[in-house]
Scaffold this motif. Structure first.
Motif, PDB file in Angstrom:
ATOM      1  N   TYR A  42       0.881  -1.166   0.000  1.00 46.09           N
ATOM      2  CA  TYR A  42       0.000   0.000   0.000  1.00 46.09           C
ATOM      3  C   TYR A  42       0.919   1.216   0.000  1.00 46.09           C
ATOM      4  O   TYR A  42       1.397   1.663   1.046  1.00 46.09           O
ATOM      5  CB  TYR A  42      -0.905  -0.036   1.244  1.00 46.09           C
ATOM      6  N   ALA A 310      -3.655   6.757  -6.229  1.00 43.30           N
ATOM      7  CA  ALA A 310      -4.578   5.634  -6.062  1.00 43.30           C
ATOM      8  C   ALA A 310      -6.020   6.139  -6.092  1.00 43.30           C
ATOM      9  O   ALA A 310      -6.931   5.429  -6.523  1.00 43.30           O
ATOM     10  CB  ALA A 310      -4.293   4.914  -4.748  1.00 43.30           C
ATOM     11  N   ALA A 311      -6.207   7.366  -5.614  1.00 46.90           N
ATOM     12  CA  ALA A 311      -7.548   7.956  -5.626  1.00 46.90           C
ATOM     13  C   ALA A 311      -8.054   8.099  -7.068  1.00 46.90           C
ATOM     14  O   ALA A 311      -9.222   7.827  -7.357  1.00 46.90           O
ATOM     15  CB  ALA A 311      -7.528   9.307  -4.934  1.00 46.90           C
ATOM     16  N   TYR A 340     -10.657  13.134 -11.782  1.00 46.04           N
ATOM     17  CA  TYR A 340     -10.490  13.183 -10.322  1.00 46.04           C
ATOM     18  C   TYR A 340      -9.166  12.577  -9.845  1.00 46.04           C
ATOM     19  O   TYR A 340      -8.738  11.534 -10.334  1.00 46.04           O
ATOM     20  CB  TYR A 340     -11.652  12.438  -9.642  1.00 46.04           C
ATOM     21  N   SER A 342      -6.650  12.690  -5.883  1.00 54.68           N
ATOM     22  CA  SER A 342      -6.570  13.215  -4.531  1.00 54.68           C
ATOM     23  C   SER A 342      -5.190  12.960  -3.964  1.00 54.68           C
ATOM     24  O   SER A 342      -4.551  11.975  -4.287  1.00 54.68           O
ATOM     25  CB  SER A 342      -7.623  12.547  -3.643  1.00 54.68           C
ATOM     26  N   PRO A 344      -3.728  13.394  -0.117  1.00 55.73           N
ATOM     27  CA  PRO A 344      -3.805  13.880   1.266  1.00 55.73           C
ATOM     28  C   PRO A 344      -2.413  14.334   1.719  1.00 55.73           C
ATOM     29  O   PRO A 344      -1.524  13.522   1.891  1.00 55.73           O
ATOM     30  CB  PRO A 344      -4.267  12.650   2.052  1.00 55.73           C
ATOM     31  N   GLU A 356      -8.303  17.324  -3.015  1.00 58.05           N
ATOM     32  CA  GLU A 356      -9.010  16.526  -4.025  1.00 58.05           C
ATOM     33  C   GLU A 356      -9.308  17.452  -5.192  1.00 58.05           C
ATOM     34  O   GLU A 356      -9.866  18.535  -5.000  1.00 58.05           O
ATOM     35  CB  GLU A 356     -10.335  15.991  -3.474  1.00 58.05           C
ATOM     36  N   THR A 365     -14.873  16.102  -1.395  1.00 63.59           N
ATOM     37  CA  THR A 365     -15.892  15.115  -1.053  1.00 63.59           C
ATOM     38  C   THR A 365     -16.780  15.574   0.101  1.00 63.59           C
ATOM     39  O   THR A 365     -17.979  15.342   0.095  1.00 63.59           O
ATOM     40  CB  THR A 365     -15.212  13.784  -0.662  1.00 63.59           C
ATOM     41  N   MET A 385      -8.294   5.400   4.872  1.00 63.12           N
ATOM     42  CA  MET A 385      -7.804   5.135   3.508  1.00 63.12           C
ATOM     43  C   MET A 385      -7.182   3.745   3.336  1.00 63.12           C
ATOM     44  O   MET A 385      -7.462   3.089   2.337  1.00 63.12           O
ATOM     45  CB  MET A 385      -6.831   6.228   3.053  1.00 63.12           C
ATOM     46  N   TRP A 398     -14.665  -0.168  -4.751  1.00 65.82           N
ATOM     47  CA  TRP A 398     -14.626   1.289  -4.504  1.00 65.82           C
ATOM     48  C   TRP A 398     -14.476   2.031  -5.820  1.00 65.82           C
ATOM     49  O   TRP A 398     -13.490   1.864  -6.523  1.00 65.82           O
ATOM     50  CB  TRP A 398     -13.485   1.622  -3.541  1.00 65.82           C
TER      51      TRP A 398
HETATM   52  C1  UQ1 Z   1      -9.140   7.354  -2.351  1.00 66.59           C
HETATM   53  O1  UQ1 Z   1     -10.115   6.871  -2.905  1.00 66.59           O
HETATM   54  C2  UQ1 Z   1      -7.930   6.587  -2.272  1.00 66.59           C
HETATM   55  O2  UQ1 Z   1      -7.872   5.341  -2.809  1.00 66.59           O
HETATM   56  C3  UQ1 Z   1      -8.421   4.310  -2.102  1.00 66.59           C
HETATM   57  C4  UQ1 Z   1      -6.811   7.126  -1.666  1.00 66.59           C
HETATM   58  O3  UQ1 Z   1      -5.650   6.418  -1.696  1.00 66.59           O
HETATM   59  C5  UQ1 Z   1      -5.267   5.827  -0.589  1.00 66.59           C
HETATM   60  C6  UQ1 Z   1      -6.850   8.440  -1.091  1.00 66.59           C
HETATM   61  O4  UQ1 Z   1      -5.831   8.900  -0.561  1.00 66.59           O
HETATM   62  C7  UQ1 Z   1      -8.082   9.199  -1.148  1.00 66.59           C
HETATM   63  C8  UQ1 Z   1      -8.109  10.536  -0.500  1.00 66.59           C
HETATM   64  C9  UQ1 Z   1      -9.200   8.666  -1.781  1.00 66.59           C
HETATM   65  C10 UQ1 Z   1     -10.474   9.459  -1.897  1.00 66.59           C
HETATM   66  C11 UQ1 Z   1     -11.532   9.004  -0.949  1.00 66.59           C
HETATM   67  C12 UQ1 Z   1     -12.255   9.771  -0.119  1.00 66.59           C
HETATM   68  C13 UQ1 Z   1     -13.306   9.148   0.736  1.00 66.59           C
HETATM   69  C14 UQ1 Z   1     -12.049  11.232   0.028  1.00 66.59           C
END
Ligand code: UQ1
Ligand code: FAD
Length: 414
Positions: A42, A310-311, A340, A342, A344, A356, A365, A385, A398
């Motif tokens: 991961y 990954a988002a 899209y 993201s 963090p 995001e 979100t 996450m 997902w």
């Molecule tokens: C996300 O879907 C995802 O993949 C599973 C991540 O990677 C680990 C993320 O860091 C983020 C932020 C998302 C987006 C999901 C949400 C609920 C904001």
């Protein structure tokens, strides 16, 4: 020779997600998945491992345990593609043919593009949260740091999770403060880009973080050489088009965190799927190969303009589930990827800016202002996450937060 109705190349986030989705829909034995590695990581957990907030072990699973039950794992590497014949060649010479293919090979780390970097990573002071081999070293170096320059670099190439080098810098700052040695460090963030972050609404917030932490942000600098014997890093200055100017700067380091240059994986780069940058040439909306209609892309290996995360994969999977199914039924693909992604941004050991966005701007979100560093966003990053990844994304359940985002919009507009 082996034949699969659907061949998936790569068993990372995108490959497992795609294989899971289609292994459920198609008869047993229809899906083959080619992945050479025995361990699956991961990767979004790596920044936390570098900060001592998670162990590397907690972010590792055996690939064997992740391959969907209905799919066949081919533990090898694609050496060459022959899309005109609908087949791939493996390292051991074997050929595998397919009716449809999903390419999810990710992006390749290229420490070799910095002179001396590979050797330097084995010496004291040099680390990288991009590699499972050198991420634990980041935490060790931060906890042993005694003084001098702590240098964090960002390459002059595409890179996955473009926030990760910054996260390493901010987390190190937190650790040094907790240890009471921050005043002994000169912290430098040296980036090839012209600013800290590409999206306006997060840029301001991150500039504030960097300023508060007293980080010396140097833009348009690209690391080209590491001399580990003398602990010197050489940067070339870039012009406004990110081209080398010929001018260089040498910086002595006690700690050097390398954000590696990256390229498309070799087999992809050499294939007719690639555009001139080496990444997979796809339609930015449908994610279908521009040249071969029975082939789709997912994740970091594509030439789409989204941030490689990954988002983003979650939204890619939603798109190709629909589009590949339509192509299998002889129809035109009609789902469009919304761009899209993201990232963090971990700005300390307990605060996160949950960025995001797509290339047009923020796509948040929640109904809250996500540009502010908060503890709840840290908790999402640290606990929610990983669970979403292991139980949702790679299992093909997902599809990204678009539905939640639309609900939040209703709440906000009231
Ligand atoms: C996300 O879907 C995802 O993949 C599973 C991540 O990677 C680990 C993320 O860091 C983020 C932020 C998302 C987006 C999901 C949400 C609920 C904001
Ligand atoms: P990967 O998951 O990398 O998988 C590619 C797979 O293809 C690999 O398993 C590889 O072995 C295989 N492969 C390569 N070449 C071949 C070949 N020739 N034949 C067969 N198989 C091959 N994303 C986020 O959303 N949020 C974050 O906070 C975040 N933080 C990150 C922090 C770091 C330090 C790093 C490194 C990444 C981070 N990411 C984050 C990015 C995220 O991990 C990737 O975007 C995501 O894993 C992409 O999925 P993928 O399937 O395209 O590639």
């Amino acid at each position: 020779a082996k034949h699969f109705k659907l061949l998936v190349v790569g068993g990372g986030a995108g490959g497992l997600g795609a294989a899971s989705k289609f292994a459920r829909k198609l008869p047993r034995g229809s899906v083959g998945i080619i992945e050479p590695r025995e361990d699956h990581y991961y990767q979004p957990g790596f920044t936390l491992v570098g900060g001592g907030l998670m162990t590397l072990d907690a972010n590792r699973r055996r690939q064997e345990d992740l391959i969907p039950k209905n799919a066949t794992w081919i533990r090898d590497k694609v050496e060459a593609f022959e899309p005109v014949k609908n087949l791939v060649k493996l390292r051991d010479g074997e050929e595998i043919s397919y009716d449809y293919m999903v390419i999810a090979m990710g992006i390749q780390l290229r420490f070799d593009m910095i002179k001396g970097a590979k050797e330097a990573l084995k010496t004291p002071g040099v680390c990288s949260n991009y590699s499972p081999f050198y991420v634990e070293k980041h935490y060790k170096e931060a906890t042993n740091f005694k003084g001098g320059n702590a240098v964090f670099t960002f390459p002059n190439t595409p890179i996955k999770c473009a926030g990760a080098p910054q996260k390493a810098c901010y987390i190190t700052d937190s650790i040094l403060r907790q240890r009471g040695v921050r005043d002994k460090a000169h912290m430098i963030y040296a980036t090839s880009l012209k600013r800290l972050f590409g999206i306006e609404s997060y840029l301001k917030s991150l500039e504030k973080v960097a300023k508060e932490k007293n980080i010396d942000v140097r833009t348009r600098r690209n690391l080209i050489e590491v001399d580990s014997e003398n602990k010197m890093a050489t940067f070339e200055f870039l012009d406004d088009d990110a081209k080398p100017t010929g001018k260089t700067e040498r910086v002595e380091y006690s700690l050097l965190h390398i954000g590696p240059p990256c390229s498309a994986p070799e087999a992809l780069r050499k294939s007719s799927f690639a555009d001139k940058t080496g990444f997979m040439d796809v339609d930015v909306a449908s994610l279908q190969s521009k040249k071969f209609q029975n082939v789709f892309g997912v994740g970091d290996c594509m030439n789409t303009p989204n941030a490689k995360t990954a988002a983003a994969v979650s939204s890619h999977l939603k798109t190709i589930e629909q589009n590949l199914t339509q192509v299998m039924q002889g129809e035109q693909p009609c789902m469009e990827y919304d761009g899209y992604a993201s990232c963090p941004l971990v700005v300390s050991t307990n605060r996160v800016v949950l960025a995001e966005f797509n290339s047009k701007g923020a796509m948040e979100t929640t109904p809250f202002d996500q540009s502010k560093p908060t503890y709840w966003a840290y908790l999402m990053k640290r606990y929610f996450m990983p669970a979403l990844y292991w139980n949702g994304l790679i299992k093909g359940y997902w599809n990204g937060p678009a539905t939640i985002r639309n609900c939040s919009r209703l709440v906000k507009s009231k």
